[in-house]
Enzyme design. Structure first.
Site, PDB file in Angstrom:
ATOM      1  N   TYR A 157       1.166  -1.263   0.197  1.00 39.81           N
ATOM      2  CA  TYR A 157       0.147  -0.245   0.001  1.00 39.81           C
ATOM      3  C   TYR A 157       1.059   0.866   0.163  1.00 39.81           C
ATOM      4  O   TYR A 157       0.494   2.574  -0.516  1.00 39.81           O
ATOM      5  CB  TYR A 157      -0.643   0.235   1.268  1.00 39.81           C
ATOM      6  CG  TYR A 157      -1.839   0.970   1.685  1.00 39.81           C
ATOM      7  CD1 TYR A 157      -2.800   1.653  -0.057  1.00 39.81           C
ATOM      8  CD2 TYR A 157      -1.440   2.106   2.156  1.00 39.81           C
ATOM      9  CE1 TYR A 157      -3.743   2.657   0.250  1.00 39.81           C
ATOM     10  CE2 TYR A 157      -2.349   2.888   2.309  1.00 39.81           C
ATOM     11  CZ  TYR A 157      -3.163   3.510   1.513  1.00 39.81           C
ATOM     12  OH  TYR A 157      -4.133   4.743   1.400  1.00 39.81           O
ATOM     13  N   PRO A 187      -3.683  12.627   3.503  1.00 38.59           N
ATOM     14  CA  PRO A 187      -4.206  12.483   4.541  1.00 38.59           C
ATOM     15  C   PRO A 187      -3.149  11.668   5.383  1.00 38.59           C
ATOM     16  O   PRO A 187      -2.973  10.433   4.923  1.00 38.59           O
ATOM     17  CB  PRO A 187      -5.460  12.408   4.409  1.00 38.59           C
ATOM     18  CG  PRO A 187      -5.907  12.032   2.907  1.00 38.59           C
ATOM     19  CD  PRO A 187      -4.405  12.389   2.084  1.00 38.59           C
ATOM     20  N   VAL A 190      -7.981   8.002   7.727  1.00 38.06           N
ATOM     21  CA  VAL A 190      -9.320   9.634   7.949  1.00 38.06           C
ATOM     22  C   VAL A 190     -10.653   8.239   8.522  1.00 38.06           C
ATOM     23  O   VAL A 190     -10.545   7.293   7.547  1.00 38.06           O
ATOM     24  CB  VAL A 190      -9.411   9.508   6.630  1.00 38.06           C
ATOM     25  CG1 VAL A 190     -11.028  10.564   6.096  1.00 38.06           C
ATOM     26  CG2 VAL A 190      -8.401  10.232   5.488  1.00 38.06           C
ATOM     27  N   THR A 193     -15.319   6.257   6.621  1.00 36.32           N
ATOM     28  CA  THR A 193     -14.583   5.974   4.764  1.00 36.32           C
ATOM     29  C   THR A 193     -14.830   4.681   4.877  1.00 36.32           C
ATOM     30  O   THR A 193     -15.155   3.973   6.469  1.00 36.32           O
ATOM     31  CB  THR A 193     -12.989   6.588   5.047  1.00 36.32           C
ATOM     32  OG1 THR A 193     -12.440   5.325   5.942  1.00 36.32           O
ATOM     33  CG2 THR A 193     -13.128   7.574   5.293  1.00 36.32           C
TER      34      THR A 193
END
Ligand code: NDP
Ligand code: 8X3
Length: 259
Positions: A157, A187, A190, A193
């Site tokens: 990732y 960011p 978060v 989401t």
């Protein structure tokens, strides 16, 4: 910024999280929206809601951004007015898995690479020529703190988000002479989401990663994206690295409760 009625914003991954919150922000300001994602039902609901509430024009395109020909077909289905995209928000993306490199799953790696890197490239390749021709436009890529640092088990990732960071810089080098702005938002964690749920393959228990501190919300990021998009013509904010107050880095989080 009060949008001229004709301004068009294309948001990839508008069906949840940051993309959805940003669509609401731009809708409220009177922009016309092209909303994309795979979940057609959610796109239809958003279209109905925004048209009713804000009297803007909304186009929805349901396709898998990992599929180059489906992406091309969707963009080519737009008529010439809709093709004049003023702001492209490259937001669709995800993390899959949280494993050390020697235990990583190939399908997780392929999904992340195909979505976060290749999908972003496919749509940028389709939209940027029109911007070049019109000598105007703004591409905003959603990167991450994971594009600036690497954390344990974040391997692939983080690699995809480092690629986004490189692509943002590369796009800017190539497009500046055509009057096009290229920015990114990076960011930290978060909430509001589906990010954690997707990362842990729908495991709701594992996805409870925000309970002991206050992360950013999707609305915080949406507000920042709108700020970046609404600067005067001569100003380009290149990157915004943002985290919740209780987060200092990817690995340093004050988990002593929500404050
Ligand atoms: P969500 O899971 O809530 O949203 C992801 C969006 O991407 C959805 O709208 C989804 O739509 C879309 N998407 C995913 N895969 C595809 C695909 N193959 N084709 C088309 N659309 C796709 O997560 P976030 O809002 O958190 O994620 C948005 C971006 O923000 C991502 O790039 C993520 O990496 C980044 N980010 C997230 C952070 C976080 O902590 N949440 C922090 C930093 C960056 P659909 O399922 O309908 O296809
Ligand atoms: C999402 C933030 O820390 O989960 O990009 O990688 S993190």
């Amino acid at each position: 910024m009060k949008a001229p009625y004709s301004k068009v914003v294309l948001i990839t991954g508008a069906t949840s999280g940051i993309g959805k919150a940003t669509s609401a922000r731009f809708a409220k300001q009177g922009f016309n929206l092209i909303l994309t994602g795979r979940r057609l039902g959610i796109l239809e609901e958003l279209k109905k809601k925004y048209k009713r509430k804000y009297a803007i024009k909304v186009k929805i395109l349901s396709f898998d951004i990992r599929d180059a020909s489906a992406t091309k077909k969707a963009i080519n289905s737009l008529d010439s007015n809709w093709k004049k995209v003023d702001i492209l928000l490259n937001n669709a993306g995800l993390a899959k898995g949280f494993d050390p490199i020697h235990k990583g799953k190939l399908d997780h790696w392929e999904t992340m690479i195909d979505t976060n890197i290749k999908g972003l490239l496919y749509i940028s390749r389709l939209i940027s020529p029109g911007m070049v021709k019109r000598r105007s436009g703004h591409i905003i890529n959603i990167c991450s703190t994971a594009g600036h640092e690497v954390y344990p088990k974040g391997n692939v990732y983080c690699a995809t988000k480092h690629a986004v960071d490189a692509l943002t810089k590369g796009m800017r080098l190539d497009l500046t002479e055509y009057g096009i702005k290229v920015s990114q938002i990076s960011p930290g964690a978060v909430e509001e989401t589906e990010f954690a749920l997707n990362r842990f393959d729908g495991d709701t228990e594992k996805a409870k990663i925000y309970e002991d501190y206050n992360p950013l919300t999707s609305r915080d990021v949406a507000r920042t994206i709108y700020f970046v998009a609404s600067q005067p013509k001569h100003v380009n904010i290149q990157d915004v690295l943002m985290m919740g107050r209780q987060q200092a880095s990817s690995t340093q989080i004050d988990r002593s409760g929500r404050k």
